[in-house]
Scaffold this active site. Structure first.
Site, short mmCIF file in Angstrom:
data_model
loop_
_atom_site.label_atom_id
_atom_site.label_comp_id
_atom_site.label_asym_id
_atom_site.label_seq_id
_atom_site.Cartn_x
_atom_site.Cartn_y
_atom_site.Cartn_z
N GLU A 1 -1.14 -1.40 -1.82
CA GLU A 1 -1.26 -0.40 -0.77
C GLU A 1 -1.19 0.99 -1.38
O GLU A 1 -0.41 1.23 -2.30
CB GLU A 1 -0.14 -0.59 0.26
CG GLU A 1 -0.23 0.31 1.46
CD GLU A 1 0.76 -0.10 2.55
OE1 GLU A 1 0.84 -1.31 2.86
OE2 GLU A 1 1.47 0.77 3.07
N ASP B 1 -0.89 4.96 0.12
CA ASP B 1 -0.57 5.63 1.38
C ASP B 1 -0.60 7.15 1.29
O ASP B 1 -0.19 7.73 0.30
CB ASP B 1 0.87 5.30 1.83
CG ASP B 1 1.11 3.84 2.10
OD1 ASP B 1 0.15 3.15 2.46
OD2 ASP B 1 2.26 3.41 1.96
N GLU C 1 1.23 9.61 4.15
CA GLU C 1 2.03 9.50 5.36
C GLU C 1 2.68 10.84 5.69
O GLU C 1 3.27 11.48 4.82
CB GLU C 1 3.14 8.46 5.19
CG GLU C 1 2.64 7.06 4.90
CD GLU C 1 3.78 6.11 4.57
OE1 GLU C 1 3.93 5.11 5.28
OE2 GLU C 1 4.51 6.37 3.59
N GLN D 1 4.11 12.34 2.39
CA GLN D 1 4.48 11.36 1.37
C GLN D 1 3.24 10.63 0.87
O GLN D 1 2.43 10.16 1.66
CB GLN D 1 5.47 10.35 1.93
CG GLN D 1 5.81 9.22 0.96
CD GLN D 1 6.98 8.38 1.42
OE1 GLN D 1 8.14 8.77 1.30
NE2 GLN D 1 6.71 7.20 1.97
N ASP E 1 9.81 -8.66 0.97
CA ASP E 1 11.11 -9.30 1.18
C ASP E 1 12.26 -8.39 0.74
O ASP E 1 13.34 -8.85 0.41
CB ASP E 1 11.18 -10.63 0.41
CG ASP E 1 11.03 -10.43 -1.10
OD1 ASP E 1 10.87 -9.28 -1.54
OD2 ASP E 1 11.06 -11.44 -1.82
N GLY E 2 12.01 -7.09 0.76
CA GLY E 2 13.04 -6.15 0.34
C GLY E 2 12.95 -5.75 -1.11
O GLY E 2 13.68 -4.89 -1.56
N ILE F 1 8.42 -2.29 -4.48
CA ILE F 1 8.65 -1.16 -5.38
C ILE F 1 7.72 -0.03 -4.96
O ILE F 1 6.51 -0.10 -5.16
CB ILE F 1 8.40 -1.55 -6.84
CG1 ILE F 1 9.33 -2.69 -7.24
CG2 ILE F 1 8.61 -0.35 -7.76
CD1 ILE F 1 8.97 -3.35 -8.55
N ARG G 1 6.32 3.91 -5.08
CA ARG G 1 6.10 4.96 -6.09
C ARG G 1 5.82 6.25 -5.33
O ARG G 1 4.72 6.77 -5.33
CB ARG G 1 4.94 4.54 -7.00
CG ARG G 1 5.28 3.33 -7.87
CD ARG G 1 4.03 2.74 -8.50
NE ARG G 1 4.37 1.74 -9.52
CZ ARG G 1 4.64 0.47 -9.27
NH1 ARG G 1 4.63 0.02 -8.01
NH2 ARG G 1 4.95 -0.37 -10.24
N GLU G 2 6.86 6.76 -4.69
CA GLU G 2 6.72 7.87 -3.76
C GLU G 2 6.73 9.22 -4.47
O GLU G 2 7.56 9.47 -5.33
CB GLU G 2 7.86 7.87 -2.73
CG GLU G 2 8.01 6.58 -1.94
CD GLU G 2 9.00 5.60 -2.57
OE1 GLU G 2 9.32 5.76 -3.78
OE2 GLU G 2 9.45 4.70 -1.87
N SER H 1 14.33 4.05 10.94
CA SER H 1 15.34 3.60 9.98
C SER H 1 15.29 4.37 8.66
O SER H 1 16.26 4.38 7.92
CB SER H 1 15.18 2.10 9.71
OG SER H 1 13.91 1.84 9.11
#
Length: 296
Positions: free
Chosen positions: A115, A117, A119, A132, A142-143, A146, A148-149, A210
């Site tokens: 993906e 993005d 945002e 972002q 599943d948490g 990783i 890469r922001e 969240s």
């Protein structure tokens, strides 16, 4: 951090890749994905909105293996904490939230998708939006995803008018652009850290209370609903997943081989020096053994 000089706008990039690609009608390139009751189209300008009942999203009708993907976007002023407006490309199952703009392949590869993005992270009164950018490679869902922001403030108010946001994805690099100014270049350093599988293009708006605003400190407040985002000037040009092998990836610069010119790099360095507010590679809390591109 605001620039210390009088120059509050980045230097000219000297090249405008958006002018090289034609706009398309929304229904020529996209379809509703979810929340159809929260979408309206007026003369090729798409409005999507979030309220207490639902957000909304759309998706390209075909997947791509490279290309230029852009849209002019205008976001809502005022209190928008917790709200994400997105444009993204993805490989693989659509999640039940909104992105501004992105590439993805999650439907084809659920739990193991790529993906890319762009945002808008919602904000509170008197504070600027944060834009972002993010790259996921084979996300697990599943948490252990990783991210890469890299996050930026903008040199303009994105609520006042439409501005053009774009992702250029080729087998060599990913370049994020705002009004044709490159703000980030993510080069391919290895197959393990770069998305190479076909991806679809998405846009959406959703409640991410969240984490979206100051790590979840401020939540979506539905007394300010509906939260509205507007898209126009859609562009999606490149090699579809069904194109012949000789289809040549597009470029963000005059160089057919890709990369950026010296002037484009100068503009990107300006943005990163004055307007970047987060870089995952510089975050001491991150486990950088998981992001080898930061030190490789």
């Amino acid at each position: 951090m605001a620039p210390s000089s009088n120059a509050y706008w980045p230097p000219s990039p000297g090249y405008w890749p958006s002018s090289k690609f034609s706009s398309m009608g929304f229904y020529k390139g996209f379809r509703n994905l979810w929340g159809p009751q929260h979408q309206s189209l007026d003369q090729n300008a798409l409005t999507i909105w979030l309220d207490r009942t639902s957000g909304s999203g759309f998706k390209s009708v075909r997947p791509f293996r490279s290309g230029y993907f852009g849209a002019s976007i205008k976001v809502q002023p005022g209190y928008t904490a917790g709200v994400i407006t997105a444009f993204y490309v993805r490989y693989g199952l659509e999640r039940s939230y909104n992105k501004v703009f992105s590439l993805s392949n999650n439907e084809a590869h659920p739990g193991f998708h790529d993906e890319v993005d762009i945002e808008f992270l919602g904000t509170t009164f008197g504070k600027p939006y944060t834009l972002q950018t993010n790259v996921y490679i084979r996300g697990s869902g599943d948490g252990r995803i990783i991210g890469r922001e890299m996050k930026f403030h903008l040199w303009f108010d994105p609520t006042k008018d439409f501005h053009h946001y774009a992702i250029l994805w080729s087998p060599k690099e990913i370049i994020f652009l705002v009004d044709d100014v490159p703000i980030r270049r993510y080069p391919r350093k290895s197959g393990a850290t770069f998305p190479l599988r076909p991806m679809w293009l998405y846009g959406s708006i959703w409640d991410a209370s969240s984490w979206a605003t100051e790590d979840g400190k401020y939540k979506a407040d539905y007394k300010y609903q509906p939260f509205v985002a507007k898209y126009s000037n859609f562009k999606a040009s490149g090699c579809s997943a069904y194109a012949p092998r000789w289809c040549h990836p597009v470029s963000a610069s005059p160089y057919r081989s890709g990369g950026l010119t010296r002037q484009q790099n100068r503009a990107m360095r300006w943005v990163q020096r004055y307007l970047m507010v987060y870089n995952y590679c510089q975050d001491p809390k991150r486990d950088h053994s998981l992001t080898p591109e930061c030190w490789g």
